[in-house]
Design a protein around this motif. Sequence first.
Motif, PDB file in Angstrom:
ATOM      1  N   ASP A 400       0.826  -1.212   0.000  1.00  0.00           N
ATOM      2  CA  ASP A 400       0.000   0.000   0.000  1.00  0.00           C
ATOM      3  C   ASP A 400       0.861   1.263   0.000  1.00  0.00           C
ATOM      4  O   ASP A 400       0.520   2.272   0.607  1.00  0.00           O
ATOM      5  N   ASN A 401       1.975   1.218  -0.726  1.00  0.00           N
ATOM      6  CA  ASN A 401       2.833   2.398  -0.857  1.00  0.00           C
ATOM      7  C   ASN A 401       2.034   3.624  -1.298  1.00  0.00           C
ATOM      8  O   ASN A 401       1.236   3.546  -2.235  1.00  0.00           O
ATOM      9  N   VAL A 402       2.281   4.753  -0.634  1.00  0.00           N
ATOM     10  CA  VAL A 402       1.754   6.031  -1.115  1.00  0.00           C
ATOM     11  C   VAL A 402       2.894   7.017  -1.364  1.00  0.00           C
ATOM     12  O   VAL A 402       2.667   8.132  -1.825  1.00  0.00           O
ATOM     13  N   SER A 403       4.127   6.593  -1.075  1.00  0.00           N
ATOM     14  CA  SER A 403       5.292   7.438  -1.350  1.00  0.00           C
ATOM     15  C   SER A 403       6.533   6.566  -1.439  1.00  0.00           C
ATOM     16  O   SER A 403       6.591   5.479  -0.850  1.00  0.00           O
ATOM     17  N   ILE A 404       7.507   7.056  -2.191  1.00  0.00           N
ATOM     18  CA  ILE A 404       8.853   6.486  -2.201  1.00  0.00           C
ATOM     19  C   ILE A 404       9.750   7.529  -1.557  1.00  0.00           C
ATOM     20  O   ILE A 404       9.923   8.631  -2.086  1.00  0.00           O
ATOM     21  N   GLY A 405      10.291   7.195  -0.401  1.00  0.00           N
ATOM     22  CA  GLY A 405      11.063   8.164   0.371  1.00  0.00           C
ATOM     23  C   GLY A 405      12.551   7.925   0.306  1.00  0.00           C
ATOM     24  O   GLY A 405      13.031   6.907  -0.179  1.00  0.00           O
ATOM     25  N   GLY A 424      22.043   6.857   9.968  1.00  0.00           N
ATOM     26  CA  GLY A 424      22.155   5.978   8.812  1.00  0.00           C
ATOM     27  C   GLY A 424      21.612   6.626   7.560  1.00  0.00           C
ATOM     28  O   GLY A 424      20.846   7.594   7.623  1.00  0.00           O
ATOM     29  N   ARG A 425      22.010   6.077   6.399  1.00  0.00           N
ATOM     30  CA  ARG A 425      21.576   6.625   5.103  1.00  0.00           C
ATOM     31  C   ARG A 425      20.906   5.541   4.269  1.00  0.00           C
ATOM     32  O   ARG A 425      21.588   4.689   3.694  1.00  0.00           O
ATOM     33  N   PRO A 426      19.591   5.559   4.185  1.00  0.00           N
ATOM     34  CA  PRO A 426      18.906   4.587   3.329  1.00  0.00           C
ATOM     35  C   PRO A 426      19.184   4.885   1.855  1.00  0.00           C
ATOM     36  O   PRO A 426      19.572   5.997   1.486  1.00  0.00           O
ATOM     37  N   ASP A 427      18.979   3.868   1.030  1.00  0.00           N
ATOM     38  CA  ASP A 427      18.970   4.093  -0.421  1.00  0.00           C
ATOM     39  C   ASP A 427      17.654   4.770  -0.775  1.00  0.00           C
ATOM     40  O   ASP A 427      17.610   5.945  -1.132  1.00  0.00           O
ATOM     41  N   LYS A 428      16.581   4.075  -0.616  1.00  0.00           N
ATOM     42  CA  LYS A 428      15.207   4.592  -0.731  1.00  0.00           C
ATOM     43  C   LYS A 428      14.296   3.584  -0.069  1.00  0.00           C
ATOM     44  O   LYS A 428      14.713   2.463   0.229  1.00  0.00           O
ATOM     45  N   LYS A 509       4.988   7.070  -9.598  1.00  0.00           N
ATOM     46  CA  LYS A 509       5.353   5.651  -9.666  1.00  0.00           C
ATOM     47  C   LYS A 509       5.627   5.131  -8.252  1.00  0.00           C
ATOM     48  O   LYS A 509       6.567   5.579  -7.590  1.00  0.00           O
ATOM     49  N   LEU A 510       4.815   4.186  -7.825  1.00  0.00           N
ATOM     50  CA  LEU A 510       4.921   3.647  -6.469  1.00  0.00           C
ATOM     51  C   LEU A 510       5.158   2.144  -6.441  1.00  0.00           C
ATOM     52  O   LEU A 510       5.278   1.555  -5.367  1.00  0.00           O
ATOM     53  N   THR A 511       5.240   1.516  -7.607  1.00  0.00           N
ATOM     54  CA  THR A 511       5.466   0.075  -7.684  1.00  0.00           C
ATOM     55  C   THR A 511       6.650  -0.213  -8.588  1.00  0.00           C
ATOM     56  O   THR A 511       7.097   0.643  -9.354  1.00  0.00           O
ATOM     57  N   GLY A 512       7.146  -1.437  -8.498  1.00  0.00           N
ATOM     58  CA  GLY A 512       8.275  -1.829  -9.338  1.00  0.00           C
ATOM     59  C   GLY A 512       9.568  -1.132  -8.968  1.00  0.00           C
ATOM     60  O   GLY A 512      10.501  -1.067  -9.780  1.00  0.00           O
ATOM     61  N   VAL A 513       9.637  -0.609  -7.756  1.00  0.00           N
ATOM     62  CA  VAL A 513      10.829   0.099  -7.287  1.00  0.00           C
ATOM     63  C   VAL A 513      11.610  -0.832  -6.368  1.00  0.00           C
ATOM     64  O   VAL A 513      11.049  -1.417  -5.438  1.00  0.00           O
ATOM     65  N   THR A 514      12.895  -0.964  -6.616  1.00  0.00           N
ATOM     66  CA  THR A 514      13.732  -1.791  -5.753  1.00  0.00           C
ATOM     67  C   THR A 514      14.789  -0.920  -5.094  1.00  0.00           C
ATOM     68  O   THR A 514      15.222   0.084  -5.648  1.00  0.00           O
ATOM     69  N   ALA A 515      15.169  -1.311  -3.900  1.00  0.00           N
ATOM     70  CA  ALA A 515      16.144  -0.528  -3.134  1.00  0.00           C
ATOM     71  C   ALA A 515      17.193  -1.450  -2.526  1.00  0.00           C
ATOM     72  O   ALA A 515      16.944  -2.642  -2.308  1.00  0.00           O
ATOM     73  N   THR A 516      18.339  -0.885  -2.249  1.00  0.00           N
ATOM     74  CA  THR A 516      19.413  -1.643  -1.607  1.00  0.00           C
ATOM     75  C   THR A 516      19.072  -1.898  -0.144  1.00  0.00           C
ATOM     76  O   THR A 516      18.719  -0.970   0.593  1.00  0.00           O
TER      77      THR A 516
END
Length: 550
Positions: A400-405, A424-428, A509-516
């Motif tokens: 249920d993503n509503v944002s990519i932070g 710490g430093r997230p990727d996203k 775009k809130l789907t299909g996003v991958t992060a480290t």
Amino acid sequence: MRLRNPRVQLVLALALLLILVSAFSFGKIWFKQGSANVTAVAPTVTHHDVPAASEVPVASIQPTKNESAVTYPTENVDVVVIGSELEGLYLARAAADEGLKVKILDPHPAFGGQILQSQMLFLDETRDDQGHLLVQGRAKELFDGFRNAKIRKLSEFTTYMNKLSKDIPIESGITIQDIEQVETPDYMHKIPSILYRTNSNEVKKITASYWVDNSDMAALLSRLDTKRLPGLEKFYGQKNIEYMSAGMMMKFKNVDWKKFNTTFNSLKPEEKSKQFGGGSVNDSYAIGLSGMTKAYHASNDRVFLRGLNAVNQRDGEVLINALLIYTVDPANAASVQEAVNLGNKETALILQHFRKTLPGWEKAELGELPTYPYIREYNHYEMDYTLKPSDLLAGTMFWDNVSIGGYPLDLQGTSANKWGIEMGRPDKYGMPLRSFLLKNYENVIAAGKNVGSSAIAYGSTRIQPNTSLAAESIGVILGQLHGKQKLREITPDQMATLHQYLAAHYQIKLTGVTATNKIAGWNEEEIRKLDAGEITYPSYIQTRKKPAVK
């Protein structure tokens, strides 16, 4: 037995007449009071219903004899947004564009929140580890304009925010008087209506399907049956509640930015370090120079000059986010005003320091100073899902993503740690709808600074592009549901359809996003300590032993 004494008869007759006249008069008065369209109300005390310092004292609001007959000017809308901070305005705009009737009720006397009233015009972009911009939605226009030097001055921000709120009715300077709460069949709380007092002292009633707290002091959430989550006081081991420092923006004019930029960049690295403590200066920004700021000695223990976040606003005007004010209570009007006085007084002293130490600042003068502090943090309340540091550093994405932070977990200073700390430093990472739905309430939404986040994760989640995108997405979703379904009833399949709509119509775009995943391989105890603040990621990761390969 009959009374024959004329004198006694006369006394009894007069007494009876007096009783009849009194009864008639009382009835007449009662009727007038009961049938009048009274505009004053005695507030009903709800859970945690403690008025802020700026509210009208309860004693000054008189009840009526027949409260059931009291009527108020009543308005019916789909969405009420409490507060005019930038982030929640995106929800208001999106919901209105999707066909909903929206109204903004602002507890502050003037529109614009930290952007216009605090003049917090230094915008922090969000980028991933590869440097890719994460800003999406309507906010992208603002952040692109800031980066390209087209939106830098207060007047330019004002134009942008007026466009954002165009045709959405706004009432500023309101005070919430009473919150009607009912219990739903599934044992949730629901708010059908609110009574509020206008700045002209009129009491009005408004009904709505959804209520959004978009204020910097939880004007709505703080008056509900909510659970406050532990704040930074737990992290720092303090007894008293304390929030991240507030900021007073410093505005200067008559600065020769070209000389400042050229002189700084003509120095060798060792000379920059010696004179300014490093940092960077370009055509638009001056960042850091913490050696120079450390050399300034504040006049008061409650104020502190940290490294610079300075922006060239053009025409010799410069705005700086660097002056911190500690132990400010955003819900206390006296505390807020004290912060303004402390900050603006210190800014005049800091000007003298800048004149002596910064090239191009020799003739600098004070510009127009803000009348309200930049509030970074207030209480954190429990939502359906509370974002944790491990969510952010793992790059977790939600159905249920509503944002990519994105953004470092940047804990600004408190009196216990004046410089603050990076955790710490997230990727996203993803931000779920559930982190904006107030726990146990059917129709209350959090926006902006009220995001459902632990105090440590809040160092990143609080950044404007993160919660602005979430608010816009939620506004669009409300419009698509249009009262046919509750937000909590959305299924994963339905959310997938809504994600497709957001991508097709709003380029979100809130789907299909991958992060480290930066905590891959960590065990449960390590993750528990990370979320509790017992592990500071930047230092721990350098010493952590990698698990043996089996």
